[in-house]
Scaffold this active site. Structure first.
Site, PDB file in Angstrom:
ATOM      1  N   GLU A  74      53.265  28.514  34.711  1.00 48.69           N
ATOM      2  CA  GLU A  74      53.532  27.083  34.934  1.00 48.69           C
ATOM      3  C   GLU A  74      52.416  26.222  34.345  1.00 48.69           C
ATOM      4  O   GLU A  74      52.678  25.156  33.778  1.00 48.69           O
ATOM      5  CB  GLU A  74      53.701  26.825  36.439  1.00 48.69           C
ATOM      6  N   GLU A  92      57.940  35.041  41.282  1.00 49.34           N
ATOM      7  CA  GLU A  92      57.976  34.576  42.684  1.00 49.34           C
ATOM      8  C   GLU A  92      59.102  35.211  43.486  1.00 49.34           C
ATOM      9  O   GLU A  92      58.959  35.468  44.681  1.00 49.34           O
ATOM     10  CB  GLU A  92      58.122  33.049  42.728  1.00 49.34           C
ATOM     11  N   GLY A 136      52.179  30.732  38.760  1.00 51.11           N
ATOM     12  CA  GLY A 136      51.420  29.509  38.497  1.00 51.11           C
ATOM     13  C   GLY A 136      50.723  29.525  37.142  1.00 51.11           C
ATOM     14  O   GLY A 136      50.486  28.476  36.542  1.00 51.11           O
ATOM     15  N   ALA A 140      49.285  31.908  41.235  1.00 53.06           N
ATOM     16  CA  ALA A 140      48.488  31.380  42.330  1.00 53.06           C
ATOM     17  C   ALA A 140      47.878  32.565  43.064  1.00 53.06           C
ATOM     18  O   ALA A 140      48.351  33.697  42.920  1.00 53.06           O
ATOM     19  CB  ALA A 140      49.371  30.569  43.264  1.00 53.06           C
TER      20      ALA A 140
HETATM   21  N1  DAK Z   1      46.561  36.692  43.325  1.00 52.01           N
HETATM   22  C1  DAK Z   1      45.488  37.342  43.778  1.00 52.01           C
HETATM   23  N2  DAK Z   1      44.992  38.450  43.202  1.00 52.01           N
HETATM   24  C2  DAK Z   1      45.623  38.900  42.109  1.00 52.01           C
HETATM   25  C3  DAK Z   1      46.778  38.285  41.588  1.00 52.01           C
HETATM   26  C4  DAK Z   1      47.239  37.106  42.235  1.00 52.01           C
HETATM   27  N3  DAK Z   1      48.286  36.429  41.795  1.00 52.01           N
HETATM   28  N4  DAK Z   1      47.181  38.977  40.512  1.00 52.01           N
HETATM   29  C5  DAK Z   1      46.330  39.992  40.363  1.00 52.01           C
HETATM   30  N5  DAK Z   1      45.383  39.954  41.320  1.00 52.01           N
HETATM   31  C6  DAK Z   1      44.271  40.868  41.519  1.00 52.01           C
HETATM   32  C7  DAK Z   1      44.748  42.180  42.123  1.00 52.01           C
HETATM   33  O1  DAK Z   1      44.845  42.057  43.535  1.00 52.01           O
HETATM   34  C8  DAK Z   1      43.634  43.103  41.683  1.00 52.01           C
HETATM   35  O2  DAK Z   1      42.503  42.872  42.495  1.00 52.01           O
HETATM   36  P1  DAK Z   1      41.741  44.124  43.229  1.00 52.01           P
HETATM   37  O3  DAK Z   1      42.805  44.800  44.037  1.00 52.01           O
HETATM   38  O4  DAK Z   1      41.220  44.937  42.072  1.00 52.01           O
HETATM   39  O5  DAK Z   1      40.670  43.442  44.031  1.00 52.01           O
HETATM   40  C9  DAK Z   1      43.284  42.605  40.296  1.00 52.01           C
HETATM   41  O6  DAK Z   1      43.729  41.247  40.252  1.00 52.01           O
HETATM   42  C10 DAK Z   1      43.963  43.367  39.171  1.00 52.01           C
HETATM   43  O7  DAK Z   1      45.348  43.455  39.493  1.00 52.01           O
HETATM   44  P2  DAK Z   1      46.147  44.863  39.485  1.00 52.01           P
HETATM   45  O8  DAK Z   1      45.285  45.955  39.976  1.00 52.01           O
HETATM   46  O9  DAK Z   1      47.433  44.608  40.173  1.00 52.01           O
HETATM   47  O10 DAK Z   1      46.350  45.030  37.913  1.00 52.01           O
HETATM   48  P3  DAK Z   1      47.570  45.706  37.120  1.00 52.01           P
HETATM   49  O11 DAK Z   1      47.122  45.723  35.689  1.00 52.01           O
HETATM   50  O12 DAK Z   1      48.000  46.968  37.796  1.00 52.01           O
HETATM   51  O13 DAK Z   1      48.786  44.652  37.264  1.00 52.01           O
HETATM   52  C11 DAK Z   1      49.783  42.460  37.281  1.00 52.01           C
HETATM   53  C12 DAK Z   1      48.682  43.390  36.706  1.00 52.01           C
HETATM   54  C13 DAK Z   1      49.499  41.050  36.752  1.00 52.01           C
HETATM   55  C14 DAK Z   1      51.170  42.925  36.799  1.00 52.01           C
HETATM   56  C15 DAK Z   1      49.716  42.514  38.830  1.00 52.01           C
HETATM   57  O14 DAK Z   1      48.385  42.218  39.246  1.00 52.01           O
HETATM   58  C16 DAK Z   1      50.614  41.527  39.502  1.00 52.01           C
HETATM   59  O15 DAK Z   1      51.823  41.763  39.645  1.00 52.01           O
HETATM   60  N6  DAK Z   1      50.014  40.416  39.972  1.00 52.01           N
HETATM   61  C17 DAK Z   1      50.731  39.443  40.785  1.00 52.01           C
HETATM   62  C18 DAK Z   1      51.662  38.629  39.948  1.00 52.01           C
HETATM   63  C19 DAK Z   1      52.290  37.630  40.840  1.00 52.01           C
HETATM   64  O16 DAK Z   1      53.207  37.941  41.638  1.00 52.01           O
HETATM   65  N7  DAK Z   1      51.716  36.470  40.802  1.00 52.01           N
HETATM   66  C20 DAK Z   1      52.017  35.437  41.777  1.00 52.01           C
HETATM   67  C21 DAK Z   1      53.269  34.732  41.412  1.00 52.01           C
HETATM   68  S1  DAK Z   1      53.614  33.618  42.654  1.00 52.01           S
HETATM   69  C22 DAK Z   1      51.700  27.280  45.788  1.00 52.01           C
HETATM   70  C23 DAK Z   1      52.200  26.844  44.540  1.00 52.01           C
HETATM   71  C24 DAK Z   1      52.530  27.739  43.603  1.00 52.01           C
HETATM   72  C25 DAK Z   1      52.411  29.085  43.906  1.00 52.01           C
HETATM   73  C26 DAK Z   1      51.931  29.488  45.120  1.00 52.01           C
HETATM   74  C27 DAK Z   1      51.576  28.612  46.064  1.00 52.01           C
HETATM   75  N8  DAK Z   1      51.383  26.344  46.764  1.00 52.01           N
HETATM   76  C28 DAK Z   1      51.555  24.989  46.468  1.00 52.01           C
HETATM   77  C29 DAK Z   1      50.961  26.756  48.024  1.00 52.01           C
HETATM   78  C30 DAK Z   1      52.720  30.010  42.904  1.00 52.01           C
HETATM   79  C31 DAK Z   1      52.932  31.250  43.232  1.00 52.01           C
HETATM   80  C32 DAK Z   1      52.789  32.264  42.225  1.00 52.01           C
HETATM   81  O17 DAK Z   1      52.136  32.152  41.221  1.00 52.01           O
END
Ligand code: DAK
Length: 261
Positions: free
Chosen positions: A116, A136, A113, A68
């Site tokens: 998922e 998460e 997400g 997400a």
């Molecule tokens: N959201 C927003 N931007 C994201 C992102 C994300 N999940 N994942 C990556 N990006 C963006 C980064 O901010 C970066 O953007 P800029 O800074 O260049 O503008 C760009 O994508 C490239 O990312 P990195 O520079 O970090 O790239 P790397 O190759 O170094 O790393 C990575 C890739 C995938 C390992 C890293 O980006 C990362 O750890 N990303 C986050 C993974 C994560 O924690 N995902 C979220 C999981 S929590 C909800 C329901 C469900 C959820 C939420 C709310 N509601 C009902 C409200 C679910 C939550 C989740 O999914």
């Protein structure tokens, strides 16, 4: 739906619809508007008798979807979080019971997400660089789009527990070994090989295909109860200091300092 989808591309050829999540600069992170577009496109594809099989994939070679959109959900209240969890869950349940086969072609990171969404599809193929994870926990959060329910059902409780509790991703070969994906292909072969599977399905009668989808879903033990519990506990996380800290740390690119409150 906006008239011209902005975040999800649609290409239909020979009865096969390819839906491409298209925010490559943000690793195809699942903004709410993207999910709304996907929902609206599903309305269209469900009604179109010429469309027989769906493939969902991500734009570029880095990500299917890295979760997400953290920037978007970071300031949700618990009430908004629960509402959005229910919307996302119902969209993903819709995919799981969609009357036509839906295959996820996972071309890179499928995190949070994104993982998922892939799990809600009927089955999954992956490129060699694919990574699956539920990170998460690192944000002070639990999965909110069905991850606590579908991951243990797909790979078994112990493996799922480790992935959920450590937040560590697994690579494509491990996902193959654990049954999370059915095939691993080189990146450039992912779509053509997945399309070949879709073409086979497209030649079968849609009636038994639909019955298989419904019957397998009917047999999943009490998924709905689990999803309700997940949405409520997911929302509770939004009232904690640790969740604020986890998200701020991600956005500030530093390690979180959790306080158990
Ligand atoms: N959201 C927003 N931007 C994201 C992102 C994300 N999940 N994942 C990556 N990006 C963006 C980064 O901010 C970066 O953007 P800029 O800074 O260049 O503008 C760009 O994508 C490239 O990312 P990195 O520079 O970090 O790239 P790397 O190759 O170094 O790393 C990575 C890739 C995938 C390992 C890293 O980006 C990362 O750890 N990303 C986050 C993974 C994560 O924690 N995902 C979220 C999981 S929590 C909800 C329901 C469900 C959820 C939420 C709310 N509601 C009902 C409200 C679910 C939550 C989740 O999914």
């Amino acid at each position: 739906m906006t008239d011209t989808p902005q975040y999800v591309l649609l290409d239909v050829q020979n009865g096969i619809a390819v839906l491409t999540l298209n925010r490559p600069k943000a690793y195809n992170a699942l903004k709410i508007d993207l999910l709304k577009e996907l929902d609206a496109l599903l309305d269209r594809l469900e009604a179109d008798a010429g469309v027989r099989v769906l493939i969902i994939t991500g734009s570029g070679e880095k990500a299917f979807a890295a979760g997400a959109d953290i920037k978007e959900f970071s300031d949700f209240s618990p009430a908004e979080a629960e509402q959005m969890a229910r919307f996302g869950q119902s969209l993903f349940s819709r995919i799981e019971t969609f009357p036509k086969p839906v295959i996820a072609a996972v071309n890179g990171f499928a995190l949070g997400g994104g993982c998922e969404l892939a799990m809600a599809c009927h089955f999954r193929t992956a490129s060699e660089n694919a990574r699956f994870g539920q990170p998460e926990i690192g944000l002070g959060l639990i999965p909110g789009y069905g991850g606590t329910q579908r991951l243990p059902r797909l790979i078994g409780r112990g493996r799922a527990m480790e992935m959920l509790m450590t937040g560590e991703p697994i690579d494509a070969q491990t996902a193959l070994q654990w049954g999370l994906v059915n095939h691993v292909f080189p990146q450039e072969e992912l779509l053509p090989r997945t399309r070949a599977i879709a073409e086979k399905l497209a030649r079968y009668s849609s009636l038994p295909l639909h019955k298989i989808i419904r019957t397998v879903a009917d047999g999943a033990d009490d998924l709905e109860r689990g999803l309700t519990a997940e949405a409520a506990r997911f929302a509770e996380c939004f009232a904690t200091e640790d969740f604020r800290e986890g998200v701020s740390a991600f956005l500030e690119r530093r390690k979180p300092d959790f306080k158990d409150r």
